[in-house]
Write a protein that holds these residues in place. Sequence first.
Motif, short mmCIF file in Angstrom:
data_model
loop_
_atom_site.label_atom_id
_atom_site.label_comp_id
_atom_site.label_asym_id
_atom_site.label_seq_id
_atom_site.Cartn_x
_atom_site.Cartn_y
_atom_site.Cartn_z
N GLU A 195 18.15 30.19 -17.51
CA GLU A 195 18.70 28.78 -17.38
C GLU A 195 20.09 28.75 -17.83
OE1 GLU A 195 17.19 25.86 -17.52
OE2 GLU A 195 15.16 26.71 -17.18
N GLN A 196 20.73 27.97 -16.94
CA GLN A 196 22.42 27.85 -16.96
C GLN A 196 22.59 26.65 -17.94
OE1 GLN A 196 24.34 27.72 -13.39
NE2 GLN A 196 23.44 29.42 -12.51
N GLN A 207 17.67 24.10 -23.12
CA GLN A 207 17.66 25.27 -22.39
C GLN A 207 16.77 26.35 -23.13
OE1 GLN A 207 20.40 23.50 -22.72
NE2 GLN A 207 21.37 23.77 -20.71
N LYS A 210 13.10 25.75 -23.25
CA LYS A 210 12.34 26.37 -22.11
C LYS A 210 12.25 27.66 -21.73
CE LYS A 210 13.03 24.26 -17.80
NZ LYS A 210 13.63 23.57 -16.55
N ALA A 213 9.41 28.98 -24.15
CA ALA A 213 8.11 28.85 -23.40
C ALA A 213 7.84 29.78 -22.17
CB ALA A 213 8.14 27.16 -22.99
N LEU B 3 5.85 23.42 -25.00
CA LEU B 3 7.07 23.11 -24.54
C LEU B 3 7.30 21.64 -24.27
CD1 LEU B 3 9.83 23.61 -23.22
CD2 LEU B 3 8.87 24.05 -20.92
N GLN B 6 7.79 20.22 -27.69
CA GLN B 6 9.17 20.58 -28.29
C GLN B 6 10.14 19.54 -27.71
OE1 GLN B 6 10.17 23.03 -30.59
NE2 GLN B 6 12.13 21.94 -30.49
N LEU B 7 10.10 19.44 -26.53
CA LEU B 7 11.13 18.55 -25.81
C LEU B 7 10.79 17.11 -26.14
CD1 LEU B 7 10.70 20.19 -22.00
CD2 LEU B 7 12.49 20.26 -23.58
N ASN B 254 15.56 14.79 -22.23
CA ASN B 254 14.98 16.07 -22.66
C ASN B 254 13.77 16.41 -21.80
OD1 ASN B 254 16.16 17.53 -25.05
ND2 ASN B 254 16.70 15.49 -25.23
N VAL B 257 14.16 17.93 -18.18
CA VAL B 257 14.41 19.39 -17.95
C VAL B 257 13.02 20.12 -18.00
CG1 VAL B 257 16.55 19.22 -19.00
CG2 VAL B 257 14.83 20.34 -20.33
N TRP B 258 11.95 19.33 -18.18
CA TRP B 258 10.57 20.20 -18.25
C TRP B 258 10.69 20.90 -17.05
CZ3 TRP B 258 4.94 17.86 -17.88
CH2 TRP B 258 4.32 18.92 -18.09
N LYS B 259 10.55 20.43 -15.98
CA LYS B 259 10.50 20.69 -14.47
C LYS B 259 11.86 20.89 -13.67
CE LYS B 259 5.78 21.21 -14.90
NZ LYS B 259 5.36 22.64 -14.99
N ILE B 260 12.72 20.27 -14.11
CA ILE B 260 14.20 20.35 -13.32
C ILE B 260 14.99 21.17 -14.24
CG2 ILE B 260 16.00 18.85 -12.54
CD1 ILE B 260 14.22 16.46 -12.55
N PRO B 261 15.97 22.08 -13.48
CA PRO B 261 16.69 23.02 -14.10
C PRO B 261 17.73 22.26 -15.19
CG PRO B 261 16.77 23.57 -11.65
CD PRO B 261 15.88 22.40 -12.06
N SER B 262 17.94 22.83 -16.22
CA SER B 262 18.43 22.07 -17.18
C SER B 262 19.98 21.63 -17.11
CB SER B 262 18.44 23.06 -18.62
OG SER B 262 18.59 24.24 -18.47
N GLU B 263 20.45 22.32 -16.05
CA GLU B 263 22.00 21.95 -15.82
C GLU B 263 22.20 20.48 -15.44
OE1 GLU B 263 20.67 24.91 -14.42
OE2 GLU B 263 21.38 24.88 -12.39
N GLN B 265 20.71 17.97 -16.55
CA GLN B 265 20.46 17.16 -17.62
C GLN B 265 21.24 15.74 -17.75
OE1 GLN B 265 21.14 18.71 -21.57
NE2 GLN B 265 18.98 18.14 -22.25
#
Lengths: 372, 294
Positions: A195-196, A207, A210, A213, B3, B6-7, B254, B257-263, B265
């Motif tokens: 994760e970035q 991040q 994720k 998990a 997850l 948590q999200l 939040n 980002v479950w399925k999309i990369p967190s950058e 956000q």
Amino acid sequence: MRSPIHVLAAVLTSALLVPVAGAQEPIKIGAILPLTGSGASYGVWMKGGAEIAAEEINAAGGIAGHKLEVIYEDHAADASKAVNAMRRLVDVEKVPFTLTSYSSPTLAIQPIGAQNKVVMMNGGGQSDNLANKDYLYNNIPVVSNEIGVMADWLAKDKKFKSAAMIVANDEAGRNAAKTFRAAFGAAGGKVIAEEQAALDGTDFRAQLAKLRAAGGDILFISMYGRAVSIIADQAREIGITIPMAATSWALIPETLKSKGADGMLVTKLPFDPTQPFAAKFKERYKTDAGFFAVQYYSGVKIFARAAEEAMKKSGGKLDGEGVKNAIESIRSFDTIAGKLVFQPNHAALMDIEAGVLKGGKVEVEKVIKAGQ
Amino acid sequence: MDLLLQLLATGIVVGSLYALCAVGWGLIYGTTLHFHVAHGAVFTLAAYYAYVGQTLLGLPLWLAVVAAILAAALSGLLIDLLIYQPLERRGAVRTVVFIASLGLLIVVENVVAIVFSADPLRLDIGVLRTSLRLGPVYLTWLHALTVAFAVVGFCALVLFLRYSRWGHAIRAVSSAPEMARTVGINLGRVQLLTYALGSAISAPAGILVAMDVGAEPYRGTRFVLLASVAVIMGGIGSLPGALLGGLFLGLLENLGVWKIPSEWQAAISFGVFLLFIVVRPRGMFGRRVASADL
């Protein structure tokens, strides 16, 4: 008996003569450092180290009679600020040499330095892309050396099988992550999640949730500066119980103080806290010295040695090309941390230590000699 | 599944912060129609007031927080009294008030950065930092407190507006300012009260983020931007709309980002906002923009 006129004339002449006789122009060099922002802790060390070195050089008579003056610039981890600082150093101050730091900022200023023949000495940034660049010398190993040791140690000695990574989305973070993925794979492990995140972030919980998990048995933090301690604390807070690992970048006061970082597996570059330099630093800046303080102390000393050599050759003239040629011909420099040899790729090799961070100190478990 | 839970939990916590900021901003916007971006400055100042109270004056944490909320309310009131009202008396249109507000935001943030440096300043929150585990969900006590603040703050505001004399006056001004003036309501005073109230409701958000991850000078800009998005999504003039808009943004950021990369956000919220404003410009519970009912 002298007349008052004579006395006055004598005083006036001597007053005029003194500055002329001592009119050795100072030699100015630059230092582009993270003085503010998420990496300000490195800045304290880097600037302190450079200041002490310059003072020692000046106290001992300067460089071939010239006083040394260091001009400090702040890049705040931002490449565009580094470029502005470099332009000022090159165009206004006309320095032959500058200290530089961090990977993205150094890569950004390197073409300016090469074009204007200004030698850049990087003692902090570690991206592999900093090697083999014209006019850029790294008195620090590139990160692949350190990551190689780290990946081997984690996979073979510590028997970790699968790693999750949190990565700074900049040159240094991504380069270290890429290298880790390859080296950990080669050593028998596997990176299962990445994760970035922004280097100057303060909330990494999305991040980390994720990554929690995703599983894995080790969390590799490919980050530096303040972020490492925040990640370590928030990882524990969010229920990540697996061990964490990070390279020598992580070893700044914030991380050493962080509760979450206790037990972190780290690689570090050699620093002896009992050396006289460390005592001098502590007395002057009221804070403990670290590896990067020695790095920038050495950077200034390397410049002084190369500049003296260059001026000897040119009959007193000093320019960046001369400094570069002197570094190339000397190659091996004596520093307070031992012999420093610039490799053909313009980077240095050092011993690399691996150990566990406990109570704010690294308990070294393994030392890999330079270049092995 | 863990997850997602948590999200969801983190989303509610972050959403509560946005909601507090949005409700305060929405109250002010709904009543005065000032696009008060300097609300971000008040948000930032609240955090630094708490820091100064605890670290420099040595107050206990709870007292530092209470003092900071009061100081933030006073700051909001003074902004209106010393900047907006004089501008309006001289016949300034809303755009001028907005530009003044934007200028103030930039000045305050930079002054704070000069005085306190741009680095985050941590408050000592003691046991509030300890983990609180609910099944697979990990939070801290501070996060639980954040949600509580949002619920209590919102309910108190609604009760005040419904049942107090001054609350009635604010609602009257927001729905029909000219009518309110004819029945003898002092618009200037009601406006000042609105600023104090709106600032006091949002100040805890600024303080709570600072307690969690440190006080930062430039955070207010992002929050006031998100607050305005939440208010527009929820429907201008609707406080429940602002609350839900804020919660929605926190959850979106939040859960996204479950399925999309967190950058990505930050991009998620504004992407959805753009979609929303095109499809339903009035927001969830919105009325016309010229006036509002609270």
